[in-house]
Scaffold this active site. Structure first.
Site, PDB file in Angstrom:
ATOM      1  CD  GLU A  36      -2.953  -1.017   0.199  1.00  0.00           C
ATOM      2  OE1 GLU A  36      -3.274  -0.112  -0.286  1.00  0.00           O
ATOM      3  OE2 GLU A  36      -3.191  -2.263  -0.475  1.00  0.00           O
ATOM      4  CB  SER A  45     -47.610 -27.696  45.083  1.00  0.00           C
ATOM      5  OG  SER A  45     -48.897 -28.368  44.892  1.00  0.00           O
TER       6      SER A  45
END
Length: 888
Positions: A86, A499
């Site tokens: 680059e 319950s």
């Protein structure tokens, strides 16, 4: 000389004009130029990562994948590859490369096209932060000026580090750290030269040069990168030859998840989004640590999945998903599939061929076609699609979706008797051919190291575990699979609790003058309602009645009519109001006597919170899922400050336990607050019931999970949750089963001193009950001495002890392994006296007709039982007592 002089003058004038033009352009576009000073304190958009309490990654949220890395942690070859490709003169220019610009300008004059951008690495970074990829002259000019500013403000190393973390590299990967994970599933340090070169070649065109979408073009680009490195003498010819000939090894990897806990992750994600908003939560780089340790969370998930498969297997096999060949003829029963008309069908497989599967034979299917067909089947862990290849007398060979050949032994398929309804199953199979045929597409799963025939459970389940001391959620499982259903049944599903409500009703009774030895009449209730003209007849389940019975035994045996009588004794309004102390919402508490039987609907998390109040000595703690939040630099932004179950905390309770936790978290996440000042001493949770009340209820629940009394003396009785003590062999457990009308919901809630756990099982369709399982002789033959409680061998109506408690037991067995027993401490003002087993009065006898009982001081009985009133069970007819071989 005259010509040379004229040329120099022209050059001078051109330089002046050019400089003036450049200055003019600069001042013209200056108002549009962004300030690059933000780069000094840049905050990269980094996804939120969620970890378990002990640091294992659960999930990652955010569109952009980024793993920030320091420059010193980047391999030198990666730096060399990027710079060679680059910007090879990166360290020689000041952000603008005149040679590159000249080369691009010459190319433009020759070709008339913008083929070369001449962008330095700094210019690319400027574009990435402040501009777009639009190819215009004005954008290029802006890019040049911004790059020049950046070079004045930042060092080369800072620019390079920003670039390596910012650059877009395809498949939502931003930065080289994320690219290494996305393409290769590795950290940067573990990449080969070929892999480094592949990543370094992506900035030019990440969408078309990446090795997943276009491996051919990625190889060409990789060669260019390697040639540039060779030209710059950054690698040797030998390294070049080896890397350029390496195959393409990239494939898409997700985040490096260490433990999959999507229900927990989703809860934390939703909380963070509510505070920050979606964009900030997903890009702010937060590292969020859950309160759940990884081993406990995994144990919970394993327990829920195994329990749902056990339920599903004992109710029968619904048949293969589909057939690739050997499809049953019309009118012929498709093996074991016998589904009711309203039963949801499993998705069929569409074969990868233009021909109908019914017209194809085994010869038409090679392995590639079979694997292609299997890949179309939903794969939801732990289920793996497979096709049956051969069927022997008592085994089956299959090819799974991973191209593995597996053998399913008889022990792993003989459970598969036909499913008829939720309460009816067909005959046990005698051979493998009674279950499957060649060409059938099925699911298999691994259990205890062996592969087993499987199917997607249609029943749902949930489990939540809390630390009762501070409300920290230790585990949460909201269903069989988050990818099948994202509805979190642990925190969102309000279901009738049955319950499971009784411990709270009994606590209200103790608070209103009853004791654990109070005698209540366990006899049928028949109440006529003049307004409706209907009699209410609550019944015990099973419909057996013991007459006068002590409260401890009534809770342990889960006597429905006793719970109703206690509600009446305390008062409906008083009981309903009392239940709010445990964190239950007023609107969810029924205002009629069905309250005593659990007709109210609550989530498993709400039930677990209420049970935690009993387990911790009477304090209402606040459940919370987040332990701490860190930023990208691992600075602690926020640490949980839960309220604790303690009388003598470092600081008194100055805030209500109901204070909005999201508001607290939002305030704490304000980074302007010094983190060193955010540490706070423990704050006490509000006490909602007395320590004595909590202890007595907990101790009654302890006898509800074990066998009590003496078999030989005929004082023996079992709590409805007796399997917990029997299987775990611990005396420090307490719990309560819960089953609603018609077994639509099954619960088990219980605890050990440091862990409260609630498990629930039911269908998402609330009109569908859990049914019953008939005897499966194949499973009984394998486990003759334990057939009535082991997993898929359990028989009878589904209940809390059958459907939900096994998940609780498996989970607790795992998390309590190796931990010493720790009994609940006995608080002050609790006395223990000997009472008569039948009447609950004091006694001077010391035989089997007596027992020791706990009382809050001042509530113990004051009168003694008369010798004439003593009942000796050993002298009574107990022909209906359970057989001793049922007790293991």
């Amino acid at each position: 000389m005259k010509f040379l002089k004229s040329l120099l003058i022209l050059i001078f004038i051109g330089a002046i004009v050019g400089s003036a033009a450049l200055i003019g352009i600069y001042f013209y576009i200056k108002p549009d130029l962004p300030s690059v000073t933000v780069l000094k304190d840049v905050r990269l958009q980094t996804p939120m990562r969620i970890y378990t309490q002990d640091g294992k990654l659960i999930s990652q949220y955010g569109v952009k994948r980024r793993i920030p890395v320091k420059l010193e942690d980047v391999p030198q070859q990666m730096i060399d590859a990027v710079l060679a490709t680059e910007d090879s003169r990166f360290y020689q220019h000041a952000g603008i490369d005149p040679i590159g610009i000249g080369r691009a300008a010459l190319n433009l004059l020759i070709t008339g096209e913008k083929q070369q951008g001449a962008s330095t690495l700094t210019m690319q970074l400027a574009r990435g932060f402040f501009l777009t990829r639009e190819k215009t002259y004005i954008r290029k000019i802006k890019e040049i000026f911004i790059a020049w500013h950046m070079e004045q403000l930042l060092s080369k190393e800072e620019i390079l580090e920003l670039y390596l973390n910012k650059v877009e590299l395809g498949h939502r990967a931003f930065g080289v750290g994320a690219a290494a994970q996305v393409y290769y599933g590795k950290p940067l340090q573990d990449l080969s030269l070929a892999q480094i070169a592949t990543i370094a070649g992506l900035p030019k065109a990440p969408s078309v040069l990446n090795p997943i979408s276009r491996p051919d073009r990625a190889v060409e680009r990789r060669r260019v990168v390697l040639l540039r490195m060779l030209d710059e003498q950054l690698i040797t010819r030998q390294q070049f030859d080896q890397a350029v000939n390496e195959g393409v090894t990239a494939k898409k990897h997700g985040a490096e998840i260490e433990i999959s806990a999507p229900y927990l992750a989703d809860l934390i994600y939703s909380e963070m989004v509510e505070i920050y908003g979606k964009e900030e939560a997903e890009t702010g780089g937060y590292q969020v640590y859950a309160t759940a340790p990884s081993d406990i969370q995994q144990a919970a998930q394993d327990a829920v999945v195994r329990n749902l498969h056990d339920y599903d297997e004992r109710h029968g096999y619904r048949g293969p998903l589909d057939y690739l060949w050997n499809r049953p003829e019309d009118g012929e029963a498709p093996d074991t599939q016998a589904v009711e008309p309203d039963e949801p069908q499993q998705d069929a497989v569409n074969a990868n061929t233009d021909d109908s599967p019914a017209e194809m034979s085994r010869e038409d299917w090679d392995n590639q076609k079979m694997l292609s067909a299997l890949n179309k089947v939903d794969r939801i862990a732990p289920l793996v699609p497979a096709v049956v290849m051969t069927v022997d007398e008592q085994s089956v060979d299959v090819l799974d979706a991973d191209a593995n050949t597996r053998t399913l032994s008889w022990e792993n398929i003989d459970w598969a008797r036909p499913y008829i309804t939720d309460s009816r199953q067909g005959e046990e199979p005698e051979t493998a051919a009674d279950i499957l045929r060649e060409g059938a597409v099925i699911y298999i799963r691994k259990q205890e190291g062996e592969w087993r025939l499987a199917q997607m459970p249609t029943v749902s389940g949930a489990l939540v575990a809390l630390n009762p001391k501070n409300g920290a959620v230790q585990a949460v499982v909201g269903g069989y699979s988050f990818y099948q259903s994202q509805f979190n049944r642990a925190t969102q599903a309000k279901r009738q609790v049955g319950s499971n409500i009784k411990p709270f009703v009994y606590s209200a009774a103790l608070n209103n003058g009853y004791t654990t030895a109070s005698i209540i009449n366990d006899a049928p209730i028949n109440q006529w309602n003049q307004a409706t003209g209907v009699a209410w007849r609550p019944k015990n389940s099973p419909p057996e009645y013991d007459g006068p019975i002590r409260m401890r035994m009534a809770l342990g045996k889960s006597k429905n009519v006793v719970s109703v009588r206690l509600l009446r004794g305390v008062g409906l309004d008083n009981t309903a109001t009392y239940l709010e102390r445990f964190g239950f919402q007023r609107e969810d508490i029924p205002r009629d006597e069905t309250l005593a039987l659990g007709s109210g609907s609550h989530t498993p998390l709400e039930v677990a919170r209420g049970i935690a109040t009993i387990a911790n000595g009477g304090y209402l703690v606040k459940p919370h899922f987040i332990d701490r939040v860190l930023d990208e630099q691992n600075t602690v932004l926020w640490q949980a400050e839960p309220v604790w179950a303690c009388d003598e905390c470092d600081e008194p309770d100055v805030r209500s336990v109901e204070q909005d936790v999201e508001q607290q978290l939002a305030m704490a996440l304000d980074v302007s607050q010094p983190t060193s000042e955010m540490e706070a001493p423990k704050r006490s949770a509000p006490r909602v019931i007395s320590a004595q009340n909590a202890f007595l209820v907990a101790d009654m629940m302890r006898t509800g999970v074990q066998a009590n009394g003496n078999w030989n003396k005929k004082t023996y009785w079992m709590g409805t949750g007796w399997r917990a003590k029997n299987l775990l062999q611990r005396d420090d457990l307490a719990g309560k089963t819960g089953t609603t009308n018609d077994s639509r919901d099954a619960w088990f809630s219980g605890f050990q001193k440091d862990m409260v756990v609630t498990a629930w099982v039911g269908f998402d369709d609330m009109n569908r009950n859990l049914g019953r399982a008939t005897r499966n002789q194949n499973l009984i033959n394998r486990n003759p001495e334990r057939f009535n409680w082991i997993g898929n061998a359990m028989i009878g109506s589904e209940s809390g002890s059958h459907a939900a408690q096994p998940a609780w037991i498996r989970f607790m067995k795992e998390v309590l392994e190796g931990k010493p027993e720790e009994a609940l401490p006995v608080p002050e003002n609790i006395v223990r006296v000997r009472i008569d087993r039948t009447s609950g009065k004091l006694t001077r006898r010391t035989d089997h007709t007596t027992l020791f009982e706990y009382f809050e001081k001042g509530t113990e009985p004051t009168s003694y039982v008369r010798d004439d009133d003593v009942v000796d069970p050993a002298q009574e007819d107990t022909k209906n007592a359970p057989e001793p071989e049922e007790i293991f």
